[in-house]
Design an enzyme around this catalytic site. Sequence first.
Site, mmCIF file in Angstrom:
data_model
loop_
_atom_site.group_PDB
_atom_site.id
_atom_site.type_symbol
_atom_site.label_atom_id
_atom_site.label_comp_id
_atom_site.label_asym_id
_atom_site.label_seq_id
_atom_site.Cartn_x
_atom_site.Cartn_y
_atom_site.Cartn_z
ATOM 1 N N GLU A 44 27.789 69.648 -107.604
ATOM 2 C CA GLU A 44 26.947 68.833 -106.725
ATOM 3 C C GLU A 44 26.997 69.354 -105.287
ATOM 4 O O GLU A 44 28.062 69.532 -104.713
ATOM 5 C CB GLU A 44 27.479 67.383 -106.755
ATOM 6 C CG GLU A 44 26.700 66.412 -105.888
ATOM 7 C CD GLU A 44 27.153 64.953 -106.060
ATOM 8 O OE1 GLU A 44 28.247 64.728 -106.633
ATOM 9 O OE2 GLU A 44 26.406 64.057 -105.631
ATOM 10 N N LYS A 126 18.954 63.372 -107.628
ATOM 11 C CA LYS A 126 19.880 62.339 -108.122
ATOM 12 C C LYS A 126 19.217 60.953 -108.119
ATOM 13 O O LYS A 126 18.597 60.570 -107.130
ATOM 14 C CB LYS A 126 21.105 62.348 -107.193
ATOM 15 C CG LYS A 126 22.273 61.506 -107.615
ATOM 16 C CD LYS A 126 23.437 61.763 -106.619
ATOM 17 C CE LYS A 126 24.720 61.078 -107.043
ATOM 18 N NZ LYS A 126 25.844 61.440 -106.140
ATOM 19 N N TYR A 132 29.709 52.559 -102.453
ATOM 20 C CA TYR A 132 30.952 51.801 -102.529
ATOM 21 C C TYR A 132 32.083 52.792 -102.321
ATOM 22 O O TYR A 132 31.870 54.007 -102.410
ATOM 23 C CB TYR A 132 31.090 51.092 -103.887
ATOM 24 C CG TYR A 132 30.991 52.014 -105.076
ATOM 25 C CD1 TYR A 132 29.803 52.127 -105.781
ATOM 26 C CD2 TYR A 132 32.071 52.814 -105.475
ATOM 27 C CE1 TYR A 132 29.693 53.010 -106.860
ATOM 28 C CE2 TYR A 132 31.976 53.676 -106.540
ATOM 29 C CZ TYR A 132 30.791 53.772 -107.231
ATOM 30 O OH TYR A 132 30.682 54.645 -108.278
ATOM 31 N N CYS A 162 26.390 63.459 -111.004
ATOM 32 C CA CYS A 162 27.499 62.523 -110.745
ATOM 33 C C CYS A 162 27.222 61.064 -111.096
ATOM 34 O O CYS A 162 27.250 60.706 -112.264
ATOM 35 C CB CYS A 162 27.942 62.690 -109.292
ATOM 36 S SG CYS A 162 29.688 62.284 -109.042
ATOM 37 N N LYS A 195 42.789 58.820 -112.720
ATOM 38 C CA LYS A 195 41.340 58.719 -112.936
ATOM 39 C C LYS A 195 40.886 59.595 -114.100
ATOM 40 O O LYS A 195 39.834 59.348 -114.701
ATOM 41 C CB LYS A 195 40.610 59.134 -111.658
ATOM 42 C CG LYS A 195 39.087 58.912 -111.683
ATOM 43 C CD LYS A 195 38.499 59.227 -110.317
ATOM 44 C CE LYS A 195 36.994 59.402 -110.358
ATOM 45 N NZ LYS A 195 36.465 59.843 -109.080
ATOM 46 N N GLY A 330 64.814 62.674 -92.291
ATOM 47 C CA GLY A 330 64.457 61.695 -93.316
ATOM 48 C C GLY A 330 63.570 62.300 -94.392
ATOM 49 O O GLY A 330 63.165 63.467 -94.310
ATOM 50 N N ASP A 332 60.442 61.458 -95.449
ATOM 51 C CA ASP A 332 59.008 61.654 -95.227
ATOM 52 C C ASP A 332 58.726 63.024 -94.613
ATOM 53 O O ASP A 332 57.878 63.777 -95.100
ATOM 54 C CB ASP A 332 58.451 60.555 -94.306
ATOM 55 C CG ASP A 332 58.535 59.169 -94.929
ATOM 56 O OD1 ASP A 332 58.443 59.068 -96.160
ATOM 57 O OD2 ASP A 332 58.696 58.198 -94.168
ATOM 58 N N SER A 333 59.430 63.334 -93.525
ATOM 59 C CA SER A 333 59.152 64.617 -92.877
ATOM 60 C C SER A 333 59.601 65.778 -93.760
ATOM 61 O O SER A 333 59.000 66.850 -93.743
ATOM 62 C CB SER A 333 59.786 64.697 -91.482
ATOM 63 O OG SER A 333 61.173 64.461 -91.532
ATOM 64 N N THR A 427 53.792 62.406 -90.048
ATOM 65 C CA THR A 427 54.591 62.368 -91.278
ATOM 66 C C THR A 427 54.726 60.978 -91.886
ATOM 67 O O THR A 427 55.420 60.816 -92.877
ATOM 68 C CB THR A 427 55.997 62.951 -91.014
ATOM 69 O OG1 THR A 427 56.603 62.180 -89.972
ATOM 70 C CG2 THR A 427 55.928 64.397 -90.606
ATOM 71 N N GLU A 432 54.540 52.396 -94.714
ATOM 72 C CA GLU A 432 54.844 52.240 -93.300
ATOM 73 C C GLU A 432 53.572 51.938 -92.497
ATOM 74 O O GLU A 432 53.541 51.020 -91.687
ATOM 75 C CB GLU A 432 55.362 53.605 -92.870
ATOM 76 C CG GLU A 432 56.394 53.670 -91.829
ATOM 77 C CD GLU A 432 56.881 55.120 -91.746
ATOM 78 O OE1 GLU A 432 57.952 55.409 -92.310
ATOM 79 O OE2 GLU A 432 56.164 55.956 -91.148
ATOM 80 N N LYS A 548 46.005 48.557 -85.744
ATOM 81 C CA LYS A 548 46.729 49.732 -85.296
ATOM 82 C C LYS A 548 46.241 51.002 -85.988
ATOM 83 O O LYS A 548 46.245 52.076 -85.418
ATOM 84 C CB LYS A 548 48.219 49.521 -85.604
ATOM 85 C CG LYS A 548 49.141 50.295 -84.716
ATOM 86 C CD LYS A 548 50.576 50.186 -85.180
ATOM 87 C CE LYS A 548 51.299 49.005 -84.582
ATOM 88 N NZ LYS A 548 52.754 49.075 -84.866
#
Lengths: 580, 580
Positions: A44, A126, A132, A162, A195, A330, A332-333, A427, A432, A548
Amino acid sequence: MAQLRLALAQVNATVGDLPGNAALVREWTARAAAEGAHLVAFPEMALTGYPVEDLALRTSFVDASRAALTHLAAQLAADGHGDLPVVVGYLDRAAPGTLDTDPQRELPQNCAAVLHRGEVVARYAKHHLPTYGVFDEARVFAPGHDLAVVRVRGVDVALAICEDIWQEGGPVSMAREAGAELLLVLNGSPYERDKDDVRLELAARRARQAECVLAYLNLVGGQDELVFDGDSIVVSPDGSVLARGPQFEQDLLVVDLDVAPSTFDPSDVTEGVTFTSVSEETAEPYAARPAPCAERLDPVGEVYQALVLGLRDYVRKNGMRSVVLGLSGGIDSALVAAVACDALGAENVHGVSMPSAYSSEHSKDDAADLADRTGLHYRVQAIKPMVEAFLGELGLTGVAEENLQARCRGVILMGLSNEEGHLTLATGNKSELAVGYSTIYGDSVGGFAPLKDVPKSLVWQLSTWRNEEAERRGETMPIPPNSITKPPSAELRPGQVDQDSLPPYDVLDAILERYVSGAQGRAQLVEAGFEADVVDKVVSLVDRAEWKRRQFAPGPKISALAFGRDRRLPITSRWREQDS
Amino acid sequence: MAQLRLALAQVNATVGDLPGNAALVREWTARAAAEGAHLVAFPEMALTGYPVEDLALRTSFVDASRAALTHLAAQLAADGHGDLPVVVGYLDRAAPGTLDTDPQRELPQNCAAVLHRGEVVARYAKHHLPTYGVFDEARVFAPGHDLAVVRVRGVDVALAICEDIWQEGGPVSMAREAGAELLLVLNGSPYERDKDDVRLELAARRARQAECVLAYLNLVGGQDELVFDGDSIVVSPDGSVLARGPQFEQDLLVVDLDVAPSTFDPSDVTEGVTFTSVSEETAEPYAARPAPCAERLDPVGEVYQALVLGLRDYVRKNGMRSVVLGLSGGIDSALVAAVACDALGAENVHGVSMPSAYSSEHSKDDAADLADRTGLHYRVQAIKPMVEAFLGELGLTGVAEENLQARCRGVILMGLSNEEGHLTLATGNKSELAVGYSTIYGDSVGGFAPLKDVPKSLVWQLSTWRNEEAERRGETMPIPPNSITKPPSAELRPGQVDQDSLPPYDVLDAILERYVSGAQGRAQLVEAGFEADVVDKVVSLVDRAEWKRRQFAPGPKISALAFGRDRRLPITSRWREQDS
């Protein structure tokens, strides 16, 4: 029976890069020709890249796509591949008089073209425009209404794009009525955890409904926040798998089909079907080759590959080469660093340890250990002098002081990014971010956040998976085991750990999954067995943090079209208006 | 003839604040009753606030809207206003069996209800769902197909919602066929420069088509980046203006209509029309009062009011009170300070002058002069100690050093915001943002950017207008004349002025207007008479800056619904899932 060697080119296109994408089509068409294919297809909008978002509304871009298509047809013929029909997705104007929308909004169409002997010989628009989730196609495209059938070597091939096969009716039933032997579906379908089976199940169901072979061809590559995973599938009319392409890699999936030759009489064409004969004669009988059926990655491994490809393409397609990130010691990083080294090579990854007064010794050791294990560029930059300069002048306390530490780190990373030309990586993980445990303009700074959609419990699983993968390959484990096992802490005040103020991460992540992804309400969560006060706490944190997460400052809109939500352009795009 | 006293309540609703909005409906219904109104109407989705974006997809929110409507009907009756029919916009489920969409996506509807004698007596669902510009309604609503006609005092009133009258056909022609005497249109139509005449022209055209009086009722107030401007209009069947409400203010627009009494036979109801009789008897003849027709603000003055209302509501509806901003002595921060003082009162505005080594004396003087003129809280905080701490450790140069100055200012403002509880305002203008002349995490930090959609040439006009307005009122001009007259400069290196690297602002803004808002291509711009090399420079800066404007770090998506573009929630919202 009629034989057809079909080649599905599962390629990695770049949004806006019309010359680059055309070159990709030429290169993979040459490979398909070398494989003896009778028909080659591309995903596509492969010529423009996908999704183009509001670039579709720019007439100069639509015109450029049309011109690039015509030019590509000529180039393919000049390359000596004029006799090999090529199906490719692109952006086109609607044919005059075919739109039922407001004339003020003459929208273009998401199209597939068939190129043959230097010409565009057929075209399909198409029908179903998804609006959505990540899709906003009704904003930028006008729907098509006709089915396109092309006869190749005596085999009738119907086209679809698609969403056309996700809706009941439409091209699937039209293909059956037209008696097509192959329904060729071009996709730009982004990766989603778990999926895969949905796609296979859908392809099988639609093949049975259309009573023909269905080829599901998908794009590969990262585009902004989307990662297209390839995983193209060919299923027989009874729904069984004939061939399957790899995940997260470019590939040419070649499959020999053996179908009843067409019995369809073109003079009999029903309304709404455009028929084009490319070649009537069936192929000389030949020995079919076994079709490849790629192994699925395991559930955690496929997420890891999605993160690697997403980061690699974001950096590469934006014309950058290297990244910089803070290493806290830590998990995550550490995981982001491992992903970055796999995506870009350790030589392009710059880690900075930025200890504060509250950083523990093990944090500094773990950061250094990570650098040793991966071989990335490593430096230590204490934040004390900067933090003290601000505190001496401003006298901040409490949360303001905690945030100040994170912001000084942000200024350091952005300074190094500006000075040395690296992309800054944020990171933070999804859990979080969801509850707002990050500092705006602090640890959240960066041009890309590899773990933005990865909950903390999956961070542990991915880290463990990556280390085990290293063991399987007999390589050094990239992630310090201590980073995996120690309790998580932001270390913004003495002795702080995440679980002081949050429920355990397995509980938190289960609530987030239902509240954020499942859009479940409080009553449903409580009914599912979560404690009411924990639900209220999490839900209230998530709702507050929504603000935020949108760190760019909104502002009042006074013009017809302003920057912001009414103008949605790809971040990653090679389109240069100057060239139009 | 039949008389009808219609009251249009042009109110300021808050997204998600169901109890607050219900209280608003009760308060303004009481006012309408005191005015002797026969019918009172509230804007599109007044009960939920508008737009609710993906909050509409949360079942708990839809249920809460439905419950709030039923409760409101009872409350109005308890208030003694049960006999006064009230038309109010809200969010509802679709009636079972009325949707033609995929059953997987059972979307709610954007509705209007008629409340009478403690009950919901009629209901209308919006037909046309806009999906362009700021609107994404096809994502979150299912379209309605029926027309609702309610008979009030013998007058047949047809309902429509906003986009319904922007499209040909639909409720407008259905209203004519049903023989309605009044087409009542509830709107949530955001302010746009020069949009006024378009609305009036449209209302007049639709009144002529529907062959009846048309009442166009619009919302007032700021919601995230949108500012709803009120400006409700009532036009006669010949298209002449009968009444008009003020801009940017709440108001009860009361107008006495004198129309032919209904000749419509309810037993004759055609398919697709639901008819409800509220009261058959026409009103006793009474002396009509002259209807108000508010004066239009001048073109610059109305932009100024949009900025004031947008800021005031962003601060107030987010539960905050005060703002902090950097004062450079330049015109952008001076205008933002003036807008903030008008929106919140000078006592809630905190200005910080943050001079660097490159700041000129006049900059510091102009910032202090602004503070004197407006009476805002003023402090001076030099950035030298912080900049030197970073430079001493990192040794940044060139652009990295320029950005460092802006980022230290950002850290100061965010520190004061955290410590003292103010919302930080970013002061950049649209021209600057468009070409990327701002520092990520530097001068662009903030929770709100009042000039985000204001080009630099309009900044000068607004500043001049505000000073002249002060003169007209015999007040002190808030903006230092020197800030208006001096050449603009970022003062990030010695002697720098904006025009060193940009075309003159009138040329820049004219190109931006065509390229950004008009989606014109290079060829059109050159044809319009702009120099090709200037066009190329601007276009290339804008395309590059697209990235910078999206300051939040994108990240690869791996789940069905992630934070980001597939989950669009209002920033400003009072909805508390905990209460559901």
